[in-house]
Design an enzyme around this catalytic site. Structure first.
Site, PDB file in Angstrom:
ATOM      1  N   SER A 174       0.849  -1.183   0.000  1.00 37.56           N
ATOM      2  CA  SER A 174       0.000   0.000   0.000  1.00 37.56           C
ATOM      3  C   SER A 174       0.884   1.232   0.000  1.00 37.56           C
ATOM      4  O   SER A 174       1.962   1.227   0.611  1.00 37.56           O
ATOM      5  CB  SER A 174      -0.909   0.049   1.236  1.00 37.56           C
ATOM      6  OG  SER A 174      -1.998  -0.815   1.103  1.00 37.56           O
ATOM      7  N   GLU A 190       0.060  18.681  -6.981  1.00 36.99           N
ATOM      8  CA  GLU A 190      -1.240  18.762  -7.652  1.00 36.99           C
ATOM      9  C   GLU A 190      -2.259  17.790  -7.059  1.00 36.99           C
ATOM     10  O   GLU A 190      -3.363  17.693  -7.542  1.00 36.99           O
ATOM     11  CB  GLU A 190      -1.055  18.462  -9.146  1.00 36.99           C
ATOM     12  CG  GLU A 190      -0.155  19.451  -9.879  1.00 36.99           C
ATOM     13  CD  GLU A 190       1.328  19.182  -9.683  1.00 36.99           C
ATOM     14  OE1 GLU A 190       2.148  19.999 -10.149  1.00 36.99           O
ATOM     15  OE2 GLU A 190       1.677  18.140  -9.060  1.00 36.99           O
ATOM     16  N   SER A 191      -1.922  17.006  -6.030  1.00 36.19           N
ATOM     17  CA  SER A 191      -2.786  16.103  -5.274  1.00 36.19           C
ATOM     18  C   SER A 191      -2.063  14.808  -4.958  1.00 36.19           C
ATOM     19  O   SER A 191      -1.062  14.813  -4.249  1.00 36.19           O
ATOM     20  CB  SER A 191      -4.122  15.837  -5.955  1.00 36.19           C
ATOM     21  OG  SER A 191      -4.997  15.226  -5.002  1.00 36.19           O
ATOM     22  N   HIS A 235      -3.045   0.089  -3.836  1.00 31.60           N
ATOM     23  CA  HIS A 235      -2.971  -1.102  -2.995  1.00 31.60           C
ATOM     24  C   HIS A 235      -2.946  -2.301  -3.922  1.00 31.60           C
ATOM     25  O   HIS A 235      -3.688  -2.357  -4.896  1.00 31.60           O
ATOM     26  CB  HIS A 235      -4.140  -1.233  -2.020  1.00 31.60           C
ATOM     27  CG  HIS A 235      -3.949  -2.381  -1.067  1.00 31.60           C
ATOM     28  ND1 HIS A 235      -3.110  -2.301   0.012  1.00 31.60           N
ATOM     29  CD2 HIS A 235      -4.434  -3.649  -1.072  1.00 31.60           C
ATOM     30  CE1 HIS A 235      -3.105  -3.464   0.652  1.00 31.60           C
ATOM     31  NE2 HIS A 235      -3.893  -4.307   0.007  1.00 31.60           N
ATOM     32  N   CYS A 272      -5.133  18.024  -9.503  1.00 32.11           N
ATOM     33  CA  CYS A 272      -5.868  19.283  -9.472  1.00 32.11           C
ATOM     34  C   CYS A 272      -5.382  20.198 -10.589  1.00 32.11           C
ATOM     35  O   CYS A 272      -4.210  20.153 -10.978  1.00 32.11           O
ATOM     36  CB  CYS A 272      -5.687  19.970  -8.120  1.00 32.11           C
ATOM     37  SG  CYS A 272      -6.288  19.005  -6.725  1.00 32.11           S
TER      38      CYS A 272
END
Length: 443
Positions: free
Chosen positions: A55, A62-63, A68, A83
């Protein structure tokens, strides 16, 4: 763009199971996928779970990109969220599909924060700050947060590492890996299980060797089954009384890995008193002549994979045969708290072979082993007793050799068992096992 961000929900199928369990490859691929798309990477956090699964998330200016994996299904679930319109998440999608060797993928794109549904509010950012702003980091700096996790049914151990795997090879017996951890230095794992680390290996190796050597001072010939990291023979060879030490390790890759990356444990492989054999320890014991060794140490991994055969009554009976009349067998005997059922079973086996009063349990604190409490067994074929030893000689040896754990007081104290351990060893009842075991009893 008429939204604040683009969010792609991705499923990759028929991926390489090998790659889906490789935390270093996945972390590198996720970072590269972000950078290839033009994103600015801030940090990455990834966990590898034992026996399998990864994970992680890459935080970008930008985010983020998150993942996983289920290696057993060759499957990965991925989120790609960007974003603004400066980064195209589909570039990351295509990069990852190739990096994971996916047979095919499915995806759905969502537009997050539809501008037509939002109303912009003006506010003074300075009025919201109650602490000084953090200094700006150097451009291009990425904070890496990559973790190894050994996970069982009810407990887990997580160690942060550098993300640069030092060693990874598959032998015919197991996967041999070495990670550079931040808290414990280089760490050897076999099939995802921690074997030893640079900063706490001395506990195990000093206790499995010096306790019998000071209790059985007539020992001249010693045999170690397993122990390819070299730590046990390193400690044995501190004792000049030993004329010969034989190490039988089934997996030459363990020796190779430790020579390269755990030089502290592998320091004695060239000692002229060491007879190093790369072969099956069970076969060696079965073919060994009667009464050859004064001391036999079974330095085995857990009772799975190549170590499984070292936890049988037949094997211990052969060890008993190979000991001199006053010989001693030492084993690592698992954690009384971690898997109490196995702990009880192997001590019952020792007692059946060596005799009720000839088997003794002692404990040590090893932080990177399950529960942190580990046990060793002292089984005597003759009259040797672990608490009959020369305290002054042990104290002098500990100081002169610069030992980090063992001393004359630890030698005695290690045999002072907590009440729950006594209960397990004396009764071995199903109720006691269920009361004390951290793992399911499967009964």
């Amino acid at each position: 763009m008429n939204a604040l961000g683009r969010h792609i929900l991705v499923e990759f199928y028929d991926c390489s199971p090998e790659l889906m369990n490789d935390v270093v490859h996945i972390e590198n691929s996720m970072v590269a996928a972000a950078e290839t798309a033009g994103a600015t990477v801030i940090n990455s956090t990834f966990h590898h779970f034992s026996p399998y699964g990864v994970s992680g998330v890459v935080v970008i200016q930008e985010s983020h990109l998150a993942i996983h994996t289920w290696p057993e299904y060759g499957y990965a679930a991925v989120d790609l969220f960007t974003c603004g319109d400066s980064v195209d998440p589909w570039v990351s999608y295509n990069y990852l599909k190739e990096a994971f060797q996916a047979g095919h993928g499915s995806s759905m794109e969502l537009r997050r924060g539809q501008l037509s549904l939002l109303k912009r509010n003006d506010f003074n950012l300075d009025s919201l700050r109650d602490v000084s702003p953090k200094p700006e980091e150097e451009v291009g700096t990425i904070t890496r947060d990559v973790w190894f996790t050994e996970r069982d049914e009810n407990i887990a151990l997580s160690l942060k590492h550098s993300g640069n795997q030092l060693y990874k090879k598959d032998s015919p017996y197991q996967r041999v890996e070495i990670y550079e951890t931040l808290a414990y230095g280089n760490m050897l794992t076999l099939d995802g299980m921690v074997m030893c680390t640079q900063k706490d290996e001395y506990v195990y190796h000093e206790m499995i060797t010096h306790v019998p050597m000071f209790s059985h001072t007539k020992a001249k010939r010693a045999l170690v089954i397993g122990g390819g990291d070299g730590g046990t023979v390193r400690e044995l060879l501190r004792h000049e009384q030993l004329e010969e030490v034989t190490l039988v390790e089934i997996d030459e890759l363990v020796i190779e890995a430790c020579k390269l990356h755990l030089p502290e444990t592998a320091v004695a492989f060239d000692n002229p008193r060491l007879n190093l054999l790369v072969e099956d320890g069970i076969k060696y014991i079965n073919e060994c002549e009667d009464g050859r060794y004064d001391l036999i140490i079974v330095d085995s991994a857990d009772p799975v994979g190549p170590g499984e055969g070292l936890f049988t009554a037949e094997f211990y009976s052969q060890v008993h045969r190979c000991l001199t009349p006053d010989g001693v067998m030492i084993t690592q005997s698992e954690s009384p708290r971690f898997n109490s059922g196995v702990f009880v079973e192997i001590y019952d086996t020792y007692k059946q072979i060596f005799g009720e009063g000839k088997v003794h349990c002692y404990l040590a604190a090893i932080p990177t082993y399950p529960t942190g409490t580990w046990s060793f067994s002292y089984s005597s074929k003759g009259n040797s007793h672990p608490l009959n030893f020369d305290r002054e000689a042990a104290a002098k040896f500990s100081q002169e050799q610069g030992l980090k754990y063992y001393n004359e007081e630890i030698h005695t104290a290690a045999f002072a068992l907590p009440n729950f351990v006594k209960e397990l060893l004396n009764s071995g009842s199903k109720e006691a096992i269920e009361a004390h075991s951290a793992e399911p009893t499967n009964e």
